[in-house]
Scaffold this active site. Structure first.
Site, PDB file in Angstrom:
ATOM      1  N   GLY A  10       0.880  -1.312  -0.107  1.00  0.00           N
ATOM      2  CA  GLY A  10      -0.114   0.069   0.124  1.00  0.00           C
ATOM      3  C   GLY A  10       0.915   1.199   0.038  1.00  0.00           C
ATOM      4  N   ARG A  71      -0.177  -4.358  -4.911  1.00  0.00           N
ATOM      5  CA  ARG A  71      -0.040  -5.435  -3.977  1.00  0.00           C
ATOM      6  C   ARG A  71       0.179  -6.685  -4.959  1.00  0.00           C
ATOM      7  NH1 ARG A  71      -1.061  -4.102   0.917  1.00  0.00           N
ATOM      8  NH2 ARG A  71      -2.434  -2.269   1.381  1.00  0.00           N
ATOM      9  N   ASP A 101       5.892  -5.276   5.810  1.00  0.00           N
ATOM     10  CA  ASP A 101       6.738  -6.645   6.076  1.00  0.00           C
ATOM     11  C   ASP A 101       6.247  -7.765   4.934  1.00  0.00           C
ATOM     12  OD1 ASP A 101       3.870  -6.671   6.587  1.00  0.00           O
ATOM     13  OD2 ASP A 101       3.936  -8.093   8.035  1.00  0.00           O
ATOM     14  N   THR A 103       6.771  -6.922   1.554  1.00  0.00           N
ATOM     15  CA  THR A 103       7.738  -6.445   0.887  1.00  0.00           C
ATOM     16  C   THR A 103       9.077  -6.765   1.297  1.00  0.00           C
ATOM     17  OG1 THR A 103       6.630  -4.418   0.331  1.00  0.00           O
ATOM     18  CG2 THR A 103       9.062  -4.525  -0.252  1.00  0.00           C
ATOM     19  N   THR A 123       5.083   1.508   6.463  1.00  0.00           N
ATOM     20  CA  THR A 123       3.680   1.058   6.604  1.00  0.00           C
ATOM     21  C   THR A 123       3.003   2.064   7.521  1.00  0.00           C
ATOM     22  OG1 THR A 123       2.242  -0.646   7.599  1.00  0.00           O
ATOM     23  CG2 THR A 123       4.402  -0.823   8.320  1.00  0.00           C
ATOM     24  N   ASP A 125       0.555   1.200   9.125  1.00  0.00           N
ATOM     25  CA  ASP A 125       0.221   0.633  10.264  1.00  0.00           C
ATOM     26  C   ASP A 125       1.110   0.441  11.485  1.00  0.00           C
ATOM     27  OD1 ASP A 125      -1.960  -0.289   8.426  1.00  0.00           O
ATOM     28  OD2 ASP A 125      -1.026  -2.274   7.975  1.00  0.00           O
ATOM     29  N   ASP A 127       3.654  -1.653  12.127  1.00  0.00           N
ATOM     30  CA  ASP A 127       3.489  -2.814  12.797  1.00  0.00           C
ATOM     31  C   ASP A 127       4.901  -3.545  12.258  1.00  0.00           C
ATOM     32  OD1 ASP A 127       2.730  -3.582  10.222  1.00  0.00           O
ATOM     33  OD2 ASP A 127       1.147  -4.677  10.981  1.00  0.00           O
ATOM     34  N   ARG A 169      -4.789  -2.894   9.959  1.00  0.00           N
ATOM     35  CA  ARG A 169      -4.500  -4.284   9.729  1.00  0.00           C
ATOM     36  C   ARG A 169      -5.049  -5.094  11.310  1.00  0.00           C
ATOM     37  NH1 ARG A 169      -4.009  -6.248   4.553  1.00  0.00           N
ATOM     38  NH2 ARG A 169      -2.660  -5.032   3.318  1.00  0.00           N
ATOM     39  N   LEU A 274      -8.388   8.123   3.391  1.00  0.00           N
ATOM     40  CA  LEU A 274      -8.074   9.422   3.979  1.00  0.00           C
ATOM     41  C   LEU A 274      -6.826   9.182   4.953  1.00  0.00           C
ATOM     42  CD1 LEU A 274     -11.370  10.968   4.810  1.00  0.00           C
ATOM     43  CD2 LEU A 274      -9.837  11.474   2.889  1.00  0.00           C
ATOM     44  N   ARG A 276      -4.126   7.219   4.222  1.00  0.00           N
ATOM     45  CA  ARG A 276      -3.118   7.015   3.397  1.00  0.00           C
ATOM     46  C   ARG A 276      -2.805   8.261   2.416  1.00  0.00           C
ATOM     47  NH1 ARG A 276      -3.689   1.269   1.561  1.00  0.00           N
ATOM     48  NH2 ARG A 276      -3.461   1.960  -0.340  1.00  0.00           N
TER      49      ARG A 276
END
Ligand code: F6P
Length: 342
Positions: A10, A71, A101, A103, A123, A125, A127, A169, A274, A276
């Site tokens: 993403g 993706r 992760d 990638t 990311t 996220d 994470d 996620r 929004l 991203r």
């Protein structure tokens, strides 16, 4: 050297700042810079595009990625990884792979087979294992905080419960820290499941304390079963690890249960992409530049199979194996701090 740059997974605000850092430093040192289009797919069907200094002009504040991203599942159909390995061997002396992760798992696999690959952590996220910083997260939580500020005034005027669904996620970083920054009255995240009774009794208690409205932040990856709902079975799956969690509708589910309880008027906002889009914060621009610059230095030093991570305010070059498997979760003490203000 012929240095390739790709962005995969993403998009996230700050990617262009990292691309610019690698590209400008490489050009200044006399290297050739090649942009790989649309993530790993751009190495399966190799379409090299040499980048010039002018390609990096004005992009530090631009969201998204000038290279495009995708993706793309290299294992479906099988053989994609080998094609990428061959393309790198044939066309590039170095590859800087910017991604999360999924990638970095591919980067790690490639580096283990001798490919000259260096990673960059991205990311929204937040994470990725082993790093305190991932490109895009600061911009995402800034958007969440601003959204809560805006929802606050309308929630207060109408004495409503506002349920806000965030991305993230299977982890709750965006919800927890966006919620902390925006003064959320309750945050529900995958790491520390709440039941619907927990949510309702909290809202009832808040009202008894004189709060006529509440803002409840729910992470998209929260387990519906623990909230008394049902998972809908198989959801459409995209790319590398792409169950589309937003399709589960956790925010709307929580809102409907609060409303069904009676006594609360409820509205739902799904912040979605929004979080991203748009321009990266100064923090994301600076740190994306720093990790991009560190990745470039690692590449010219031949430190293949590494990724610059941020630990306690400093950049450390770590092996890709450190980030390739698993996720970093919100720790208990951070969630407890958020909860002090619910
Ligand atoms: O991993 C980043 C992320 O924005 C997640 O928070 C979200 O679940 C997912 O990507 C959405 O992906 P897509 O844009 O492919 O729907």
């Amino acid at each position: 050297m012929r240095i390739g740059i790709l962005t995969a997974g993403g998009d996230a605000p700050g990617l262009n700042a990292a691309i610019r850092a690698v590209g400008r430093m490489a050009l200044a040192d006399g290297h050739t810079v090649v942009g790989v289009a649309n993530g790993w797919s751009g190495l399966v069907t190799y379409r090299p595009r040499e980048l010039r200094d002018s390609d990096f002009a004005g992009i530090i504040g631009l969201g998204g990625t000038i290279l495009g991203t995708a993706r793309y599942d290299l294992d479906r159909p099988a053989g994609g990884r080998d094609q990428v390995l061959a393309a790198i061997g044939e066309h590039l002396d170095a590859l800087v792979a910017i991604g999360g992760d999924g990638t970095q798992r591919i980067s790690h696999w490639l580096a283990e087979r001798g490919a000259p690959v260096v990673g960059v952590p991205k990311t929204l996220d937040n994470d990725l294992l082993g790093t305190d910083y991932c490109i895009g997260f600061d911009t995402a939580i800034s958007l969440v905080a601003e959204s809560l500020d805006r929802l606050y005034t309308t929630a207060a005027s109408h004495h409503r419960v506002m349920v806000v669904e965030t991305m993230g996620r299977s982890t709750g970083w965006v919800a927890a820290l966006g919620g902390l920054a925006g003064g959320a009255d309750l945050v529900v995240i995958p790491e520390f499941p709440l039941t619907m009774e927990d949510v309702l009794s909290h809202l009832v208690r808040r009202r008894a304390r004189g709060h006529a409205f509440s803002i409840v932040v729910v992470a998209e990856g929260v387990n519906l079963t623990s909230l008394g709902g049902q998972e809908a079975g198989e959801l459409p799956v995209e790319g590398v690890r792409g169950t589309r969690l937003a399709l589960r509708g956790v925010g709307h589910f929580v809102a409907s249960r609060i409303e069904a309880h009676g006594g609360f008027e409820v509205r739902t906002t799904v912040l979605g992409h929004l979080q991203r889009g748009g321009s990266p914060t100064a923090y994301d621009r600076i740190w994306a530049t720093r990790v991009g610059a560190a990745a470039y230095e690692a590449a010219v030093a031949g430190r293949w199979g590494t990724i610059p991570l941020v630990r306690q305010g400093r950049i450390e070059l770590a092996p890709l194996s450190d980030v390739a498997e698993g996720q970093r979760h919100v720790p208990r003490e951070l969630y407890d701090l958020c909860a002090r203000f619910f």
